[in-house]
Design an enzyme around this catalytic site. Structure first.
Site, PDB file in Angstrom:
ATOM      1  N   GLN A  40       9.309  -1.729  16.355  1.00 25.57           N
ATOM      2  CA  GLN A  40      10.110  -2.503  15.409  1.00 25.57           C
ATOM      3  C   GLN A  40      11.317  -1.679  14.932  1.00 25.57           C
ATOM      4  OE1 GLN A  40       8.528  -5.182  12.199  1.00 25.57           O
ATOM      5  NE2 GLN A  40       8.805  -3.379  10.942  1.00 25.57           N
ATOM      6  N   HIS A  67       0.860  -1.190   0.000  1.00 28.76           N
ATOM      7  CA  HIS A  67       0.000   0.000   0.000  1.00 28.76           C
ATOM      8  C   HIS A  67       0.892   1.235   0.000  1.00 28.76           C
ATOM      9  CE1 HIS A  67       1.053   0.228   4.223  1.00 28.76           C
ATOM     10  NE2 HIS A  67       0.567  -0.985   4.418  1.00 28.76           N
ATOM     11  N   HIS A 111       4.050   1.360   2.238  1.00 25.74           N
ATOM     12  CA  HIS A 111       5.211   0.668   1.672  1.00 25.74           C
ATOM     13  C   HIS A 111       5.831   1.509   0.547  1.00 25.74           C
ATOM     14  CE1 HIS A 111       2.660  -2.949   2.945  1.00 25.74           C
ATOM     15  NE2 HIS A 111       3.750  -3.061   3.677  1.00 25.74           N
ATOM     16  N   GLY A 146       8.942   1.883   8.586  1.00 26.12           N
ATOM     17  CA  GLY A 146       7.909   2.884   8.840  1.00 26.12           C
ATOM     18  C   GLY A 146       7.696   3.130  10.325  1.00 26.12           C
TER      19      GLY A 146
HETATM   20  P1  AMP Z   1       4.600  -4.773   6.724  1.00 26.71           P
HETATM   21  O1  AMP Z   1       4.453  -5.234   5.314  1.00 26.71           O
HETATM   22  O2  AMP Z   1       3.312  -4.417   7.380  1.00 26.71           O
HETATM   23  O3  AMP Z   1       5.490  -5.670   7.547  1.00 26.71           O
HETATM   24  O4  AMP Z   1       5.383  -3.384   6.632  1.00 26.71           O
HETATM   25  C1  AMP Z   1       6.601  -3.262   5.952  1.00 26.71           C
HETATM   26  C2  AMP Z   1       7.200  -1.916   6.256  1.00 26.71           C
HETATM   27  O5  AMP Z   1       6.288  -0.892   5.862  1.00 26.71           O
HETATM   28  C3  AMP Z   1       7.459  -1.704   7.757  1.00 26.71           C
HETATM   29  O6  AMP Z   1       8.673  -1.007   7.926  1.00 26.71           O
HETATM   30  C4  AMP Z   1       6.282  -0.877   8.177  1.00 26.71           C
HETATM   31  O7  AMP Z   1       6.536  -0.076   9.311  1.00 26.71           O
HETATM   32  C5  AMP Z   1       6.059  -0.025   6.951  1.00 26.71           C
HETATM   33  N1  AMP Z   1       4.690   0.501   6.945  1.00 26.71           N
HETATM   34  C6  AMP Z   1       3.538  -0.204   7.096  1.00 26.71           C
HETATM   35  N2  AMP Z   1       2.468   0.619   7.100  1.00 26.71           N
HETATM   36  C7  AMP Z   1       2.962   1.874   6.967  1.00 26.71           C
HETATM   37  C8  AMP Z   1       2.365   3.169   6.914  1.00 26.71           C
HETATM   38  N3  AMP Z   1       1.055   3.350   7.000  1.00 26.71           N
HETATM   39  N4  AMP Z   1       3.171   4.239   6.760  1.00 26.71           N
HETATM   40  C9  AMP Z   1       4.524   4.080   6.670  1.00 26.71           C
HETATM   41  N5  AMP Z   1       5.144   2.886   6.707  1.00 26.71           N
HETATM   42  C10 AMP Z   1       4.381   1.795   6.860  1.00 26.71           C
END
Ligand code: AMP
Length: 311
Positions: free
Chosen positions: A176, A56, A59, A170
């Site tokens: 994390q 999304h 990412h 993020g």
């Molecule tokens: P995930 O696929 O949920 O494990 O996230 C992968 C990376 O994208 C991680 O570093 C998350 O913190 C970051 N991330 C997920 N959602 C958001 C968001 N809304 N804004 C910024 N970064 C994000």
């Protein structure tokens, strides 16, 4: 005054070979390492964006920053089983490889690493990376005790495989970020961990792959999380320094949505995750809730001048 004539040449200059910006899709660790070695020999600056897919705009914000600041961008998509507890949503986690690949191509990503479980954790794999419980036990670590061991282990592997100069995470997953920053420094990875702001829907809900779990009513209730954080920010700005008062106001805002079940509402020192007697310094206000099938987290960091405040 007569302008000096610039000599015009019809000879074309040396043609710079254009780099083919084709997305390489690599499921095998060995092949990834070969590509990375070649890039490193060519002195390319490598950026890594680890994800679990179902991409999304959150990412994409990380990928765009990587693209802007690095010569080669690697995105990993891996739903890491060892960070999920037995009752969690590993089997249901949203997956959409085709769409993800389309998005990565549009962002001109160089490499997508999509390993299988056997590739990441082959038979005999028997290592876990444990970051100090100061960072891993509070907040999300309380209800998900396996989470940060799983995250630290998979991120350590990804950093070893891709040897990036920068890796992008993020703020939505702030705890994390702290864990990964600690391990990247402590394991001498030479990788700078870059944290980028939370990307939100127009009504404030933090973008998350898990938002697809929300039904219509739950989706309507979800922005209360952001509103509760805004309320906390406002209270800190006008001088609230009492953690209990702040947290009670945040809980009250969340309770106004009957579908929301609070998991935690917390205010901590943003650098150490220690509890605060007085809200001062870099204050992390963090929220985790359950909303139907979804577990949603969000946070805000407010710089509160030490010694200020009217309450
Ligand atoms: P995930 O696929 O949920 O494990 O996230 C992968 C990376 O994208 C991680 O570093 C998350 O913190 C970051 N991330 C997920 N959602 C958001 C968001 N809304 N804004 C910024 N970064 C994000």
């Amino acid at each position: 005054m007569i302008a000096e004539k610039v000599p015009v040449t019809t000879q074309p200059g040396p043609v710079k070979p254009k780099r083919a910006s084709q997305l390489k899709i690599i499921p095998a660790a060995k092949e990834l390492q070969t590509v990375v070695e070649r890039w490193r020999r060519g002195r390319k600056k490598i950026g890594l964006v680890p994800t679990m897919g179902a991409l999304h705009d959150g990412h994409l914000s990380l990928i765009r920053e990587a693209r802007k600041t690095c010569d080669r961008v690697i995105v990993s998509i891996y739903v890491n089983p060892i960070q999920f507890g037995p009752q969690e949503d590993l089997a249901d986690y949203p997956r959409d490889a085709k769409r993800d690949i389309r998005l990565l191509r549009a962002e001109k990503v160089d490499c997508l690493f999509t390993p299988t479980d056997e590739e990441m954790y082959p038979a005999g794999f028997d290592t876990r990376v444990v970051v100090n419980e100061k960072y891993t036990k509070p907040l999300c670590g309380e209800s998900r005790p396996q989470l940060f061991v799983g995250v630290a282990t998979v991120v350590a592997k990804l950093l070893a495989l891709t040897r990036p100069q920068r890796a992008f995470f993020g703020q939505k997953d702030y705890q994390q970020c702290l864990v990964v920053t600690r391990l990247a420094a402590d394991l001498n990875t030479g990788c700078e961990i870059v944290m980028l702001p939370v990307v939100r829907e127009t009504d404030g809900l933090a973008k998350s792959s898990r938002n697809v779990y929300l039904n219509e009513d739950e989706r309507r209730a979800a922005p209360a999380i952001y509103q509760a954080l805004k309320l906390a920010e406002g209270m800190l700005q006008v001088g609230e320094r009492n953690p209990q008062a702040l947290l009670e106001a945040v809980r009250k805002r969340l309770r106004s949505e009957s579908l929301i079940q609070i998991e935690y509402v917390s205010a901590k020192n943003a650098d150490t995750l220690e509890d605060l007697n007085i809200l001062a310094g870099r204050v992390l206000v963090a929220i985790a809730v359950r909303l139907g099938k979804a577990r949603l987290i969000d946070n805000s960091i407010v710089a509160v001048p030490t010694g200020s405040g009217s309450k």
